[in-house]
Motif scaffolding. Structure first.
Motif, PDB file in Angstrom:
ATOM      1  N   TRP A 189     -29.476 -31.152 -17.914  1.00  0.00           N
ATOM      2  CA  TRP A 189     -28.923 -31.447 -16.665  1.00  0.00           C
ATOM      3  C   TRP A 189     -27.502 -30.791 -16.847  1.00  0.00           C
ATOM      4  O   TRP A 189     -27.019 -30.057 -15.514  1.00  0.00           O
ATOM      5  CB  TRP A 189     -28.751 -32.859 -16.349  1.00  0.00           C
ATOM      6  N   ARG A 190     -26.714 -30.845 -17.553  1.00  0.00           N
ATOM      7  CA  ARG A 190     -25.326 -30.467 -17.583  1.00  0.00           C
ATOM      8  C   ARG A 190     -25.216 -29.000 -17.608  1.00  0.00           C
ATOM      9  O   ARG A 190     -24.374 -28.361 -16.970  1.00  0.00           O
ATOM     10  CB  ARG A 190     -24.476 -31.000 -18.827  1.00  0.00           C
ATOM     11  N   LEU A 191     -26.302 -28.298 -17.994  1.00  0.00           N
ATOM     12  CA  LEU A 191     -26.426 -26.594 -18.023  1.00  0.00           C
ATOM     13  C   LEU A 191     -27.188 -26.523 -16.472  1.00  0.00           C
ATOM     14  O   LEU A 191     -26.573 -25.542 -16.063  1.00  0.00           O
ATOM     15  CB  LEU A 191     -26.948 -26.308 -19.207  1.00  0.00           C
ATOM     16  N   ARG A 192     -28.216 -27.104 -16.307  1.00  0.00           N
ATOM     17  CA  ARG A 192     -28.855 -26.867 -15.108  1.00  0.00           C
ATOM     18  C   ARG A 192     -28.015 -26.904 -13.755  1.00  0.00           C
ATOM     19  O   ARG A 192     -28.254 -26.118 -12.848  1.00  0.00           O
ATOM     20  CB  ARG A 192     -30.145 -27.765 -14.921  1.00  0.00           C
ATOM     21  N   ARG A 193     -27.378 -27.708 -13.770  1.00  0.00           N
ATOM     22  CA  ARG A 193     -26.439 -28.027 -12.499  1.00  0.00           C
ATOM     23  C   ARG A 193     -25.500 -26.991 -12.293  1.00  0.00           C
ATOM     24  O   ARG A 193     -25.002 -26.772 -11.230  1.00  0.00           O
ATOM     25  CB  ARG A 193     -25.579 -29.484 -12.415  1.00  0.00           C
ATOM     26  N   ARG A 194     -25.363 -25.927 -13.268  1.00  0.00           N
ATOM     27  CA  ARG A 194     -24.181 -25.188 -12.946  1.00  0.00           C
ATOM     28  C   ARG A 194     -24.999 -23.648 -13.546  1.00  0.00           C
ATOM     29  O   ARG A 194     -24.304 -22.943 -14.317  1.00  0.00           O
ATOM     30  CB  ARG A 194     -23.097 -25.347 -13.540  1.00  0.00           C
ATOM     31  N   THR A 195     -26.240 -23.393 -13.279  1.00  0.00           N
ATOM     32  CA  THR A 195     -26.960 -22.218 -13.685  1.00  0.00           C
ATOM     33  C   THR A 195     -27.355 -21.482 -12.544  1.00  0.00           C
ATOM     34  O   THR A 195     -28.008 -22.177 -11.690  1.00  0.00           O
ATOM     35  CB  THR A 195     -28.066 -22.484 -14.714  1.00  0.00           C
ATOM     36  N   ALA A 196     -26.983 -20.290 -12.305  1.00  0.00           N
ATOM     37  CA  ALA A 196     -27.495 -19.363 -11.122  1.00  0.00           C
ATOM     38  C   ALA A 196     -28.539 -18.441 -12.087  1.00  0.00           C
ATOM     39  O   ALA A 196     -28.745 -18.230 -13.153  1.00  0.00           O
ATOM     40  CB  ALA A 196     -26.257 -18.532 -10.669  1.00  0.00           C
ATOM     41  N   VAL A 197     -29.497 -17.899 -11.145  1.00  0.00           N
ATOM     42  CA  VAL A 197     -30.548 -16.881 -11.527  1.00  0.00           C
ATOM     43  C   VAL A 197     -30.340 -15.798 -10.927  1.00  0.00           C
ATOM     44  O   VAL A 197     -30.321 -15.512  -9.720  1.00  0.00           O
ATOM     45  CB  VAL A 197     -31.894 -17.508 -11.057  1.00  0.00           C
ATOM     46  N   ALA A 198     -30.254 -14.592 -11.778  1.00  0.00           N
ATOM     47  CA  ALA A 198     -30.134 -13.255 -11.110  1.00  0.00           C
ATOM     48  C   ALA A 198     -31.621 -12.728 -10.824  1.00  0.00           C
ATOM     49  O   ALA A 198     -32.853 -12.863 -11.403  1.00  0.00           O
ATOM     50  CB  ALA A 198     -29.951 -12.263 -12.458  1.00  0.00           C
ATOM     51  N   ALA A 199     -31.542 -12.149  -9.225  1.00  0.00           N
ATOM     52  CA  ALA A 199     -32.607 -11.868  -8.712  1.00  0.00           C
ATOM     53  C   ALA A 199     -32.784 -10.613  -8.531  1.00  0.00           C
ATOM     54  O   ALA A 199     -31.589 -10.020  -7.791  1.00  0.00           O
ATOM     55  CB  ALA A 199     -32.862 -12.762  -7.544  1.00  0.00           C
ATOM     56  N   ALA A 200     -33.840  -9.813  -8.531  1.00  0.00           N
ATOM     57  CA  ALA A 200     -33.646  -8.388  -8.117  1.00  0.00           C
ATOM     58  C   ALA A 200     -33.568  -8.252  -6.397  1.00  0.00           C
ATOM     59  O   ALA A 200     -34.280  -8.768  -5.700  1.00  0.00           O
ATOM     60  CB  ALA A 200     -35.107  -7.849  -8.336  1.00  0.00           C
TER      61      ALA A 200
ATOM     62  N   LEU B  71     -31.592 -21.115  -1.989  1.00  0.00           N
ATOM     63  CA  LEU B  71     -31.636 -22.606  -1.705  1.00  0.00           C
ATOM     64  C   LEU B  71     -32.352 -23.259  -2.947  1.00  0.00           C
ATOM     65  O   LEU B  71     -31.958 -23.961  -3.450  1.00  0.00           O
ATOM     66  CB  LEU B  71     -32.095 -23.147  -0.382  1.00  0.00           C
ATOM     67  N   ALA B  72     -33.593 -22.685  -3.115  1.00  0.00           N
ATOM     68  CA  ALA B  72     -34.593 -23.351  -3.993  1.00  0.00           C
ATOM     69  C   ALA B  72     -34.023 -23.162  -5.541  1.00  0.00           C
ATOM     70  O   ALA B  72     -34.371 -24.040  -6.631  1.00  0.00           O
ATOM     71  CB  ALA B  72     -35.938 -22.792  -3.896  1.00  0.00           C
ATOM     72  N   PHE B  73     -33.572 -21.931  -5.875  1.00  0.00           N
ATOM     73  CA  PHE B  73     -33.315 -21.500  -7.334  1.00  0.00           C
ATOM     74  C   PHE B  73     -31.921 -21.090  -7.612  1.00  0.00           C
ATOM     75  O   PHE B  73     -31.512 -20.678  -8.823  1.00  0.00           O
ATOM     76  CB  PHE B  73     -34.183 -20.547  -7.850  1.00  0.00           C
ATOM     77  N   ASN B  74     -30.990 -21.150  -6.642  1.00  0.00           N
ATOM     78  CA  ASN B  74     -29.581 -20.652  -6.962  1.00  0.00           C
ATOM     79  C   ASN B  74     -29.533 -19.129  -7.419  1.00  0.00           C
ATOM     80  O   ASN B  74     -28.955 -18.688  -8.346  1.00  0.00           O
ATOM     81  CB  ASN B  74     -28.732 -21.559  -7.715  1.00  0.00           C
ATOM     82  N   THR B  75     -30.398 -18.405  -6.725  1.00  0.00           N
ATOM     83  CA  THR B  75     -30.002 -16.863  -7.060  1.00  0.00           C
ATOM     84  C   THR B  75     -29.124 -16.261  -6.722  1.00  0.00           C
ATOM     85  O   THR B  75     -28.615 -16.562  -5.873  1.00  0.00           O
ATOM     86  CB  THR B  75     -31.598 -16.292  -6.602  1.00  0.00           C
TER      87      THR B  75
ATOM     88  N   TRP C 135     -20.054 -20.553 -14.146  1.00  0.00           N
ATOM     89  CA  TRP C 135     -21.364 -20.768 -13.872  1.00  0.00           C
ATOM     90  C   TRP C 135     -22.068 -20.107 -15.058  1.00  0.00           C
ATOM     91  O   TRP C 135     -21.783 -18.738 -15.292  1.00  0.00           O
ATOM     92  CB  TRP C 135     -21.803 -20.271 -12.585  1.00  0.00           C
ATOM     93  N   SER C 136     -23.247 -20.695 -15.517  1.00  0.00           N
ATOM     94  CA  SER C 136     -24.080 -19.949 -16.493  1.00  0.00           C
ATOM     95  C   SER C 136     -25.094 -18.789 -15.719  1.00  0.00           C
ATOM     96  O   SER C 136     -25.490 -19.226 -14.355  1.00  0.00           O
ATOM     97  CB  SER C 136     -24.854 -20.784 -17.367  1.00  0.00           C
ATOM     98  N   LEU C 137     -25.642 -17.968 -16.278  1.00  0.00           N
ATOM     99  CA  LEU C 137     -26.542 -17.017 -15.657  1.00  0.00           C
ATOM    100  C   LEU C 137     -27.702 -16.731 -16.201  1.00  0.00           C
ATOM    101  O   LEU C 137     -27.879 -16.752 -17.477  1.00  0.00           O
ATOM    102  CB  LEU C 137     -25.876 -15.747 -15.380  1.00  0.00           C
TER     103      LEU C 137
END
Length: 258
Positions: free
Chosen positions: A70-81, A97-101, A127-129
């Motif tokens: 959780w400590r990583l998930r709560r501040r992880t964004a996802v690179a999206a095309a 909203l669903a995946f913080n892209t 933020w992690s990516l």
């Protein structure tokens, strides 16, 4: 192409955590059995880091996110095309909203680290990516060419790369399918096994060639038993033995100035 920064506000993070862990996750469990390997490698990781994963299905993102501590998930964004997920305003809002892209452009099949300044600001804000360096989902089960954008970002921000291998999602929800499917057979064996394996964080050296870094990621995938697309002849051998062309951090900085 515009970053939806509102998706990182506190209310959006609460909605996302509830959706992922209480709604989408249990729904996926009806079709898959999840196994997590190597999470002990993340025990001392506080973030930010660059998570680099192979890509075979739209299920990859939620399966990886809910496997993170959780400590990583709560501040992880996802690179999206950007050309796929951000063509439509409605789709952009949904995935943000669903995946913080966050949107990133593709070139030659891979996501480009130098295409957007908002990604640098995101990482600077700790933020992690999560990046899929193939830039697209595998059509045949083989891991494609790993583009170097993740290594450029990691070098520019002095971050570790955490390799992530995911298997089983392509069988459950391949390209062209909009909903998971079960295997033929009797319950519960009808569920697909999905395995998420985390590798030891890769610490980059200042002068390490970015392609050589991605070769280390590819070697991790091969140790996981994944079939991979061979690199171009001599490309990584030269990167490992010849003097580096230019440190990745300098290259990334030059790209931002141009």
């Amino acid at each position: 192409m515009r970053d939806t920064a509102w998706a990182r506000r506190l209310w959006a993070r609460a909605v996302r955590e509830t959706f992922l862990m209480a709604i989408l996750g249990p729904t996926m469990d009806l079709y898959t059995r999840r196994r997590i390997r190597g999470r002990e490698a993340l025990a001392g990781v506080e973030g930010p880091v660059i998570l680099v994963a192979n890509h075979g299905s739209h299920m990859d993102t939620p399966e990886i996110l809910r496997s993170l501590p959780w400590r990583l998930r709560r501040r992880t964004a996802v690179a999206a095309a950007a050309d796929y997920f951000y063509r439509s305003r409605r789709r952009a809002i949904a995935v943000s909203l669903a995946f913080n892209t966050v949107p990133m452009r593709r070139h030659g099949g891979g996501l480009q680290a130098r295409s957007t300044q908002h990604v640098d600001a995101l990482i600077d804000d700790r933020w992690s990516l999560l990046i899929f360096p193939e830039g697209t989902r595998s059509r045949d089960g083989r891991i494609g060419v790993l583009r170097s954008g993740a290594a450029v970002l990691a070098a520019a921000h002095d971050l570790a790369i955490v390799p992530v291998h995911i298997a089983g999602t392509r069988a459950a929800m391949p390209v062209g399918q909009s909903w998971p499917k079960r295997r033929p057979g009797r319950w519960p064996r009808r569920r697909h096994v999905v395995e998420i394996r985390f590798g030891t964080p890769i610490q980059l050296t200042p002068a390490e060639d970015r392609h050589a870094v991605m070769e280390r990621v590819r070697a991790f995938y091969e140790r996981c038993g994944a079939p991979t697309t061979p690199p171009e002849p001599g490309r990584f051998r030269a990167a490992a033995t010849d003097p580096p062309r230019e440190p990745a951090a300098k290259e990334a900085a030059a790209g931002r100035r141009s």
